[in-house]
Structures are given as structure tokens and as C-alpha cells.
Design a protein around this motif. Structure first.
Motif, PDB file in Angstrom:
ATOM      1  N   VAL A  25      38.883  39.877  98.596  1.00  0.00           N
ATOM      2  CA  VAL A  25      39.579  40.177  97.344  1.00  0.00           C
ATOM      3  C   VAL A  25      39.688  41.694  97.257  1.00  0.00           C
ATOM      4  O   VAL A  25      38.690  42.385  97.075  1.00  0.00           O
ATOM      5  N   ARG A  26      40.889  42.216  97.427  1.00  0.00           N
ATOM      6  CA  ARG A  26      41.011  43.664  97.534  1.00  0.00           C
ATOM      7  C   ARG A  26      42.312  44.166  96.909  1.00  0.00           C
ATOM      8  O   ARG A  26      43.299  43.439  96.807  1.00  0.00           O
ATOM      9  N   PHE A  27      42.284  45.421  96.523  1.00  0.00           N
ATOM     10  CA  PHE A  27      43.470  46.102  96.014  1.00  0.00           C
ATOM     11  C   PHE A  27      44.184  46.802  97.163  1.00  0.00           C
ATOM     12  O   PHE A  27      43.543  47.291  98.103  1.00  0.00           O
ATOM     13  N   THR A  28      45.507  46.869  97.077  1.00  0.00           N
ATOM     14  CA  THR A  28      46.271  47.564  98.115  1.00  0.00           C
ATOM     15  C   THR A  28      46.016  49.061  98.067  1.00  0.00           C
ATOM     16  O   THR A  28      46.212  49.765  99.060  1.00  0.00           O
ATOM     17  N   GLU A  29      45.600  49.581  96.906  1.00  0.00           N
ATOM     18  CA  GLU A  29      45.207  50.978  96.757  1.00  0.00           C
ATOM     19  C   GLU A  29      44.135  51.040  95.681  1.00  0.00           C
ATOM     20  O   GLU A  29      44.103  50.197  94.776  1.00  0.00           O
ATOM     21  N   GLU A  30      43.244  52.002  95.781  1.00  0.00           N
ATOM     22  CA  GLU A  30      42.184  52.143  94.785  1.00  0.00           C
ATOM     23  C   GLU A  30      42.260  53.480  94.060  1.00  0.00           C
ATOM     24  O   GLU A  30      41.486  53.721  93.132  1.00  0.00           O
ATOM     25  N   ILE A  31      43.161  54.360  94.494  1.00  0.00           N
ATOM     26  CA  ILE A  31      43.360  55.662  93.844  1.00  0.00           C
ATOM     27  C   ILE A  31      44.855  55.886  93.662  1.00  0.00           C
ATOM     28  O   ILE A  31      45.635  55.660  94.586  1.00  0.00           O
ATOM     29  N   PHE A  32      45.258  56.289  92.451  1.00  0.00           N
ATOM     30  CA  PHE A  32      46.663  56.632  92.220  1.00  0.00           C
ATOM     31  C   PHE A  32      46.754  57.993  91.546  1.00  0.00           C
ATOM     32  O   PHE A  32      46.054  58.264  90.567  1.00  0.00           O
ATOM     33  N   ASP A  33      47.617  58.836  92.103  1.00  0.00           N
ATOM     34  CA  ASP A  33      47.823  60.189  91.581  1.00  0.00           C
ATOM     35  C   ASP A  33      49.173  60.235  90.855  1.00  0.00           C
ATOM     36  O   ASP A  33      50.228  60.063  91.473  1.00  0.00           O
ATOM     37  N   PHE A  34      49.138  60.446  89.528  1.00  0.00           N
ATOM     38  CA  PHE A  34      50.361  60.548  88.740  1.00  0.00           C
ATOM     39  C   PHE A  34      51.114  61.856  89.005  1.00  0.00           C
ATOM     40  O   PHE A  34      52.272  61.985  88.630  1.00  0.00           O
ATOM     41  N   GLY A  35      50.412  62.835  89.622  1.00  0.00           N
ATOM     42  CA  GLY A  35      51.019  64.151  89.769  1.00  0.00           C
ATOM     43  C   GLY A  35      51.096  64.830  88.410  1.00  0.00           C
ATOM     44  O   GLY A  35      50.250  64.624  87.536  1.00  0.00           O
ATOM     45  N   ASN A  36      52.124  65.642  88.182  1.00  0.00           N
ATOM     46  CA  ASN A  36      52.324  66.297  86.884  1.00  0.00           C
ATOM     47  C   ASN A  36      52.976  65.329  85.905  1.00  0.00           C
ATOM     48  O   ASN A  36      53.994  64.701  86.222  1.00  0.00           O
ATOM     49  N   ILE A  37      52.378  65.172  84.729  1.00  0.00           N
ATOM     50  CA  ILE A  37      52.979  64.355  83.682  1.00  0.00           C
ATOM     51  C   ILE A  37      53.151  65.211  82.432  1.00  0.00           C
ATOM     52  O   ILE A  37      52.343  66.094  82.142  1.00  0.00           O
ATOM     53  N   ILE A  38      54.252  64.966  81.705  1.00  0.00           N
ATOM     54  CA  ILE A  38      54.580  65.751  80.517  1.00  0.00           C
ATOM     55  C   ILE A  38      53.857  65.170  79.301  1.00  0.00           C
ATOM     56  O   ILE A  38      54.019  63.984  78.989  1.00  0.00           O
ATOM     57  N   GLU A  39      53.077  65.997  78.637  1.00  0.00           N
ATOM     58  CA  GLU A  39      52.292  65.533  77.493  1.00  0.00           C
ATOM     59  C   GLU A  39      53.183  64.919  76.412  1.00  0.00           C
ATOM     60  O   GLU A  39      52.859  63.880  75.828  1.00  0.00           O
ATOM     61  N   GLU A  40      54.347  65.565  76.151  1.00  0.00           N
ATOM     62  CA  GLU A  40      55.213  65.114  75.064  1.00  0.00           C
ATOM     63  C   GLU A  40      55.894  63.773  75.359  1.00  0.00           C
ATOM     64  O   GLU A  40      56.410  63.119  74.443  1.00  0.00           O
TER      65      GLU A  40
END
Length: 360
Positions: A25-40
């Protein structure tokens, strides 16, 4: 114990170990990087895909985020063999400028062993200049992306793990690094260039020697650099690292003859704990490998947790006991902590025991 009984026990342990290492039972990825996200722009969401490669339906029992800023959703129906489910992580950037790194602990009914997912990224604002948006941590006239540096996993080797920290001179005067810094012996620092003109970008080149640090697990250090910045001469940073042993690549024959650590329980529920009382749990561990197993370190992730082993060196087939004492102190409600065991098992040198309980 008879020879047949001992062989049967070793087969059982080996089968359990294979199940422990394999991930049906496993996830295809365990870390995701959103990069830069706009607060607004408000909350952002990522869906982690979970595949059930076992031979029975699996349900996701719970998903616990490390922060109230992260809201999880997950598949509520059983995930049939060969099918996929999902865990969604929504992060709210409002009022949280700068770098973030959050976790979600997922528990299924397959074996109860938690799976940890991570999301990370950088929150920026469109209401400030591009330089201010990119470098939101302010230290005098210098701006940094962050005043903390997470090196992640660092091996306990006599070499320096390198990490570069870039910055910009956001002031109207030249700033010079004075070739002076305060840091422990296992950290070295270089600033390039030493003189930074207004608007110019520079770089702090940081090296971290895991062997000189001499510890295991998660640790933090403080370093301070000195400049001629009139507004704030000293620039201080917090450096984080998780230290583990390094193992040279082994051949199949060497791996077959290596030690192997098998822990009978990786999830422990100590039940209800009364105020100012402690809960004690003993867990058996066994060397199911073919050479001597060394328990090099064992530690809890909280001052409320004490863990000790009765044996640090085990011959093949030999067992020992881990004694865990959980004292919630002033903590109340549901508690989830972890004990980490470091050994010379080259295939699985770091194993974690999750400890749960309810502090009354």
C-alpha cells in the motif's frame, strides 16, 4: 527450543520483515513542492495518489496534519486491490509569508503503520516588489528567502554537506562581510562576494560535517555572520539537519550476510494516562540477519518520551527489549509521538515506533 522450532520462528520473522520492507500500500509520491504560491490567491491543493497492490481492500482510517494551516481530505470508501485512492492536502497561505514544510500522517487498516506525506513551498505576495517578494526575510539591509536553513538528511561522514543561501542587498549602501562568524565546529561558512553593492545578490556557502556533529536524529544549530551593515551588523540563522549513518553499497552476497533489525511492534497504543502518571511499554526486537546487529542510538521526539534497550549488540537470532516510558506531563488529550531506532542494518538503518495515548 528445538532446531525445527527455531527455524520456524526465523521463517516467521523473515516473512514479517519482508512485509515490513515491502510496500503493498503505497503513494506514488510522498513529497510535493508547490513552488512559489501567491498569498492573495488563497488556499492551494494537491492530491496524493494511493495504490493498493495488496490482495485485500484497504481503508484510510485517518489523516492528521502537522498544522491547522493544512486541511486534509481522503477517500472514504474501501480501496479495492489494484485500485487507487487519494489524500488531498489543502494549504492556506494567508498570513504565512515565506517557506513552509508541513506533514500529513496517514493511517490505513492494512497494517496500521503510518505513512508520512509532505508538502512544501514558498508563499509570496503580489503586493510588494519582485525582490521583496522573492526575499521576504529581512536582516538589516540584506534580504533572504528565509533565516532558517533545512539541510534535510545529512550522513555521519567526515565530509561537508554543502548548501548555498542566496540573498540581496536591498539597501542603498555597500555592505561588506567582515570574515567573521560564530558557528559550531561542524559548520563552516563562506560569503561570496564579500562586498555586496546595492541591488547586488550574494551567496552564503554553508558546509555541515555530520561526523563532527557526532549525534543522530534531528538537530538545530545557530550561526551568526558579522557585516558592516549599520542597521543590523549581525546576521543570525538557524540550521536544521537530520543525521543518519552512511552505508557503502553492498553486493547481494554482502546484504544476505548483513544484520537485519526486526521490531515486533511499530505502532503502540498505551491507552489512557492519568495526570502526572507514566505509561510503560516493552517491545521485542530481533536480529534476523546473519551478523552482529548494533543498536547505535535510540531517541524519542519529545522530552516526555524515554526509550532504552536492554542490549546494544545482538548475535544472529538473538532478541532484546525496548522499554518505552511515556510521561505526558502537562499535555492533555490525544498524544502521538515517535521513538527512532538507529542500527547497523544496511537495508533499514532507521526505524520508527509510533506511540499513541490519551492524557487525562
Amino acid at each position: 527450543m528445538s532446531r525445527v522450532g527455531l527455524i520456524g520462528l526465523m521463517v516467521l520473522f523473515t516473512a514479517s520483515l519482508v512485509a515490513q520492507i515491502a510496500k503493498p500500500v503505497r503513494f506514488t509520491e510522498e513529497i510535493f513542492d508547490f513552488g512559489n504560491i501567491i498569498e492573495e490567491d488563497g488556499p492551494v491543493t494537491h492530491a496524493f495518489s494511493l495504490t493498493n497492490s495488496s490482495d485485500k481492500p484497504v481503508m484510510i482510517l485517518s489523516v492528521k496534519p502537522s498544522c491547522g494551516c493544512t486541511t486534509p481530505e481522503w477517500s472514504k470508501e474501501p480501496i479495492l486491490p489494484g485500485k487507487t485512492g487519494m489524500v488531498k492536502a489543502q494549504y492556506d497561505p494567508k498570513g504565512r509569508p515565506g517557506y513552509f514544510h508541513k506533514s500529513l500522517t496517514v493511517t490505513t487498516d492494512y497494517d496500521g503503520q503510518p505513512i508520512t506525506l509532505y508538502i512544501k513551498g514558498q508563499v509570496v505576495s503580489r503586493n510588494v516588489s519582485s525582490t521583496s517578494s522573492e526575499y521576504q526575510a529581512v536582516s538589516g539591509m540584506l534580504r533572504f528567502r528565509s533565516l532558517s536553513v533545512n539541510l534535510g538528511k545529512v550522513f555521519r561522514k567526515d565530509e561537508f554537506t554543502q548548501r548555498n543561501v542566496d540573498f540581496v542587498n536591498a539597501g542603498d549602501k555597500t555592505i561588506t562581510y567582515l570574515d567573521k562568524f560564530d558557528a559550531p565546529a561542524h559548520i563552516r561558512v563562506e560569503v561570496v562576494p564579500k562586498t555586496i553593492q546595492p541591488g547586488q545578490r550574494g551567496e552564503i556557502r554553508m558546509g555541515y560535517n555530520g561526523l563532527k556533529k557526532g549525534l543522530y536524529g534531528f538537530h538545530q544549530d545557530k550561526i551568526t555572520l558579522y557585516t558592516d551593515d549599520e542597521t543590523q551588523p549581525a546576521k543570525s540563522f538557524t540550521v536544521y539537519a537530520t543525521l543518519e549513518d552512511y552505508f557503502v553499497p553492498l553486493s547481494a552476497k554482502e546484504l544476505a550476510n548483513a544484520p537485519q533489525l526486526y521490531i515486533t511492534e511499530l505502532n503502540v497504543d498505551v491507552g489512557n494516562i492519568r495526570f502526572k502518571q507514566s505509561a510503560v511499554k516493552e517491545i521485542v526486537f530481533t536480529n534476523v540477519g546473519k551478523s552482529v546487529l548494533e543498536i547505535r542510538n535510540i531517541q524519542g521526539n519529545c522530552s516526555c518520551l524515554e526509550a532504552v534497550v536492554d542490549k546494544e549488540n545482538l548475535k544472529p537470532g538473538e532478541s532484546g527489549t525496548i522499554k518505552i516510558t511515556f510521561t505526558p506531563e502537562d499535555r492533555k488529550g490525544t498524544q502521538t509521538k515517535a521513538v527512532t531506532v538507529y542500527s547497523n542494518d544496511p537495508q533499514n538503518p532507521v526505524q520508527r515506533i509510533m506511540v499513541a495515548g490519551y492524557a487525562e
